[in-house]
Design an enzyme around this catalytic site. Structure first.
Site, mmCIF file in Angstrom:
data_model
loop_
_atom_site.group_PDB
_atom_site.id
_atom_site.type_symbol
_atom_site.label_atom_id
_atom_site.label_comp_id
_atom_site.label_asym_id
_atom_site.label_seq_id
_atom_site.Cartn_x
_atom_site.Cartn_y
_atom_site.Cartn_z
ATOM 1 N N PRO A 149 0.822 -1.214 0.000
ATOM 2 C CA PRO A 149 0.000 0.000 0.000
ATOM 3 C C PRO A 149 0.860 1.270 0.000
ATOM 4 C CG PRO A 149 0.153 -0.815 2.234
ATOM 5 C CD PRO A 149 1.046 -1.698 1.389
ATOM 6 N N TRP A 150 0.220 2.405 0.292
ATOM 7 C CA TRP A 150 0.880 3.702 0.124
ATOM 8 C C TRP A 150 1.287 4.352 1.436
ATOM 9 C CZ3 TRP A 150 -2.411 6.590 2.992
ATOM 10 C CH2 TRP A 150 -3.746 6.194 3.019
ATOM 11 N N LYS A 174 4.891 -4.850 -6.610
ATOM 12 C CA LYS A 174 3.953 -3.858 -7.149
ATOM 13 C C LYS A 174 3.653 -2.821 -6.075
ATOM 14 C CE LYS A 174 -0.329 -2.929 -7.498
ATOM 15 N NZ LYS A 174 -0.258 -1.459 -7.427
ATOM 16 N N PRO A 175 4.235 -1.629 -6.238
ATOM 17 C CA PRO A 175 3.933 -0.544 -5.286
ATOM 18 C C PRO A 175 2.496 -0.035 -5.473
ATOM 19 C CG PRO A 175 5.977 -0.144 -6.524
ATOM 20 C CD PRO A 175 5.247 -1.249 -7.214
ATOM 21 N N SER A 176 2.078 0.800 -4.544
ATOM 22 C CA SER A 176 0.758 1.407 -4.673
ATOM 23 C C SER A 176 0.751 2.464 -5.774
ATOM 24 C CB SER A 176 0.361 2.068 -3.355
ATOM 25 O OG SER A 176 -0.754 2.908 -3.551
ATOM 26 N N SER A 227 -5.761 -3.465 2.214
ATOM 27 C CA SER A 227 -7.084 -3.477 2.830
ATOM 28 C C SER A 227 -7.652 -4.898 2.898
ATOM 29 C CB SER A 227 -8.021 -2.595 2.005
ATOM 30 O OG SER A 227 -8.146 -3.153 0.701
ATOM 31 N N GLU A 248 -1.131 -8.855 5.405
ATOM 32 C CA GLU A 248 -1.053 -7.839 6.460
ATOM 33 C C GLU A 248 -2.176 -6.864 6.181
ATOM 34 O OE1 GLU A 248 0.839 -7.959 8.966
ATOM 35 O OE2 GLU A 248 2.477 -9.287 8.385
ATOM 36 N N CYS A 282 -2.122 1.071 9.808
ATOM 37 C CA CYS A 282 -2.893 -0.122 10.150
ATOM 38 C C CYS A 282 -2.918 -0.275 11.658
ATOM 39 C CB CYS A 282 -2.271 -1.347 9.487
ATOM 40 S SG CYS A 282 -0.512 -1.474 9.810
ATOM 41 N N GLU A 379 -12.405 0.389 10.404
ATOM 42 C CA GLU A 379 -11.118 1.075 10.248
ATOM 43 C C GLU A 379 -11.351 2.363 9.445
ATOM 44 O OE1 GLU A 379 -8.137 -0.470 7.446
ATOM 45 O OE2 GLU A 379 -6.662 -0.234 9.045
ATOM 46 N N TRP A 445 5.802 -8.686 13.219
ATOM 47 C CA TRP A 445 4.726 -7.772 12.837
ATOM 48 C C TRP A 445 3.639 -8.569 12.136
ATOM 49 C CZ3 TRP A 445 3.471 -3.270 14.506
ATOM 50 C CH2 TRP A 445 2.446 -2.575 13.874
#
Ligand code: NAD
Length: 476
Positions: A149-150, A174-176, A227, A248, A282, A379, A445
């Site tokens: 995610p970002w 694969k980045p956000s 998400s 995660e 998160c 959330e 984590w």
């Protein structure tokens, strides 16, 4: 950016259908754009990783350790550029970005150390039965897809890349699409270090590119952070391919404040847990459980601390908190302010977007929030804190555990015996006692319940990219 994808050791143009604009959230203005990777380019990246695997997994642990230390050193050499880019693209204040960068560097150094220890992990196994010998061999899982995610782009990618490369896996990252420029650094470092082509590939894009990767036949494992909605799709495709997946996901974590706390110290911990990265964590401790005897002292001080918070553009102002990172996130948080009004929640401070350019919201505190409120259960991913009072330790534990998530919790109490007892009773993956959210690379984590499957960091992070083989021999 004209060549934003790093495939088989080359920077290439995107051939996908999405044009991705990269924004400065403090201004709400784009400052770069790129074309996504096509499905065929995802295929090429996976094929390159497959081709690079046999040689990479044969490299010695010492060679891989040297490479990982190279990543750490090169991140340090790019320090100022990476800090400036994250301040601009994520909207994070400088002090936060510096910690992110140090975290990524520490992660590569830590997994370099673990890589060096790998030969000692392959050892003989003592058997009770006579006539046989056996030994363990830890092997890389193979070609892994990494989708991130970002909110902490440099860090989340480091937590996956470093152990995967240490284990001897080859990867497609694969980045956000919200922060696609930051992880370009990892490709540039691979170039600078002369990492063999195909060991690390980076494809940028939106959901379509992510789905092309997570559905790909050529992966041996997928590690996803993001998400719950997308996580369950990723898990479905892992199920179709019968392959391992690490997830995660989200959280709705509690911070429990007992009567015996120093209220000012507790306010610091509460504020850090909900305003760091503008609450886009998160692990945000977004449910405050405060004991009846301290609540009337603590809540006004908490309100004052939140109202003192300097919210603004980290590139041009002295700030404690920047904007939300995307317009979609800003709309989402504003939507929760509307829900709070509809539900008639009591807002002690905040509860509104900031009237200026960019995607800013005020740090927000709702009190006496019912446990069936959407703000208590969902959330939000913004600086929005919901609080409730409790009277007994049992009630606090029961309220904290009453969530479909189970990522983290914070316990604030000067009675350390009690704090440890409560920590043991909480259904989460990580508990902090009397602390801000300090995450050390040696600890694990990850979450329980709806917060995910598997663990990152520590030796557990490395194991998740390893496959255990035993070789058993008849001595007769
Ligand atoms: P997201 O799920 O929307 O996106 C995450 C990644 O998945 C992005 O790279 C996105 O492009 C990709 N993606 C989107 N659709 C996809 C699909 N159909 N198939 C495959 N990939 C797809 O999440 P986000 O908004 O980027 O991040 C916020 C979420 O991440 C929050 O829920 C937060 O709690 C979670 N998160 C969890 C952790 C953790 O360690 N547990 C850490 C950071 C963020």
């Amino acid at each position: 950016m004209t060549t934003p994808h790093y495939i088989d050791g080359r920077w290439v143009e995107g051939q996908g259908s999405d044009c991705i604009a990269v924004f400065d959230p403090s201004l709400g203005q784009p400052f770069a754009e790129l074309i996504s990777a096509s499905t065929a380019q995802v295929d090429q990246a996976v094929a390159a990783a497959r081709q690079a695997l046999p040689a990479w997994k044969r490299t010695s642990a010492a060679e891989r350790a040297t490479c990982l230390r190279g990543f750490a050193t090169q991140l340090g050499q790019r320090r100022e550029a990476l800090i400036a880019l994250q301040m601009q693209n994520n909207g994070k204040p400088r002090h936060e970005v510096e910690i992110d960068l140090d975290d990524a560097i520490a992660t590569f150094n830590y997994y370099a150390d673990l890589a060096e220890q790998l030969p000692q992990k392959n050892r003989d196994v003592a058997l009770a039965a006579p006539g046989f010998s056996a030994r363990t061999r830890l092997e890389p899982v193979g070609v892994v897809g990494l989708i991130v995610p970002w909110n902490f782009p440099l860090v989340t990618s480091a937590w996956k890349l470093a152990p995967a490369l240490a284990a001897g896996c080859t990867v497609v990252l694969k980045p956000s699409e919200v922060t696609p420029l930051i992880e370009q650094a990892y490709g540039q470092i691979a170039d600078a270090l002369g990492l063999p082509a195909g060991v690390l590939n980076i494809v940028n894009g939106k959901a379509e590119t992510g789905a092309a990767l997570s559905n790909h036949n050529g992966l041996d494992k997928l590690s996803f952070t993001g998400s719950n909605g997308v996580g369950s799709q990723v898990m479905r495709s892992a199920a179709e391919h019968c392959r391992p997946v690490t997830l995660e996901l989200g959280g709705k974590s509690a911070i429990l404040v007992f009567d015996d706390c120093d209220p000012d110290q507790a306010v610091d911990w509460i504020v850090a847990g909900i305003t760091w990265n503008a609450g886009q964590m998160c692990s945000a401790t977004s449910r405050l459980l405060v004991q009846g005897g301290i609540a009337d002292i603590l809540l006004p001080r908490l309100q004052a601390a939140l109202e003192k918070f300097r919210v603004g553009n980290p590139l041009t102002e002295e700030v404690d908190m920047g904007p939300l990172t995307s317009q979609a996130q800003w709309h989402k948080v504003a939507g929760y302010f509307d829900v709070a009004r509809e539900e008639g929640l009591h807002c002690l401070t905040g509860g509104q977007v900031v009237d200026r350019e960019g995607w800013f919201v005020s740090p927000t505190l709702y009190t006496d929030v019912p446990t069936d409120s959407r703000l208590w259960t969902e959330e939000i991913f913004g600086p929005v804190l919901c609080s409730r009072r409790f009277s007994s330790e049992e009630e606090a534990i029961s309220l904290a555990n009453d969530s479909r998530f189970g990522l983290v919790a914070t316990v604030c109490s000067s009675d350390l015996v009690r704090a440890e007892r409560v920590a043991d009773a909480l259904e989460v993956g990580h508990v902090w006692i009397n602390s801000i959210q300090a995450v050390f690379v040696e600890t694990s984590w990850g979450g329980t319940k709806g917060s995910g499957i598997g663990r990152e960091l520590g030796p557990w992070g490395l194991s998740s990219y390893q496959s255990v083989k035993h070789v058993t021999r008849c001595l007769g």
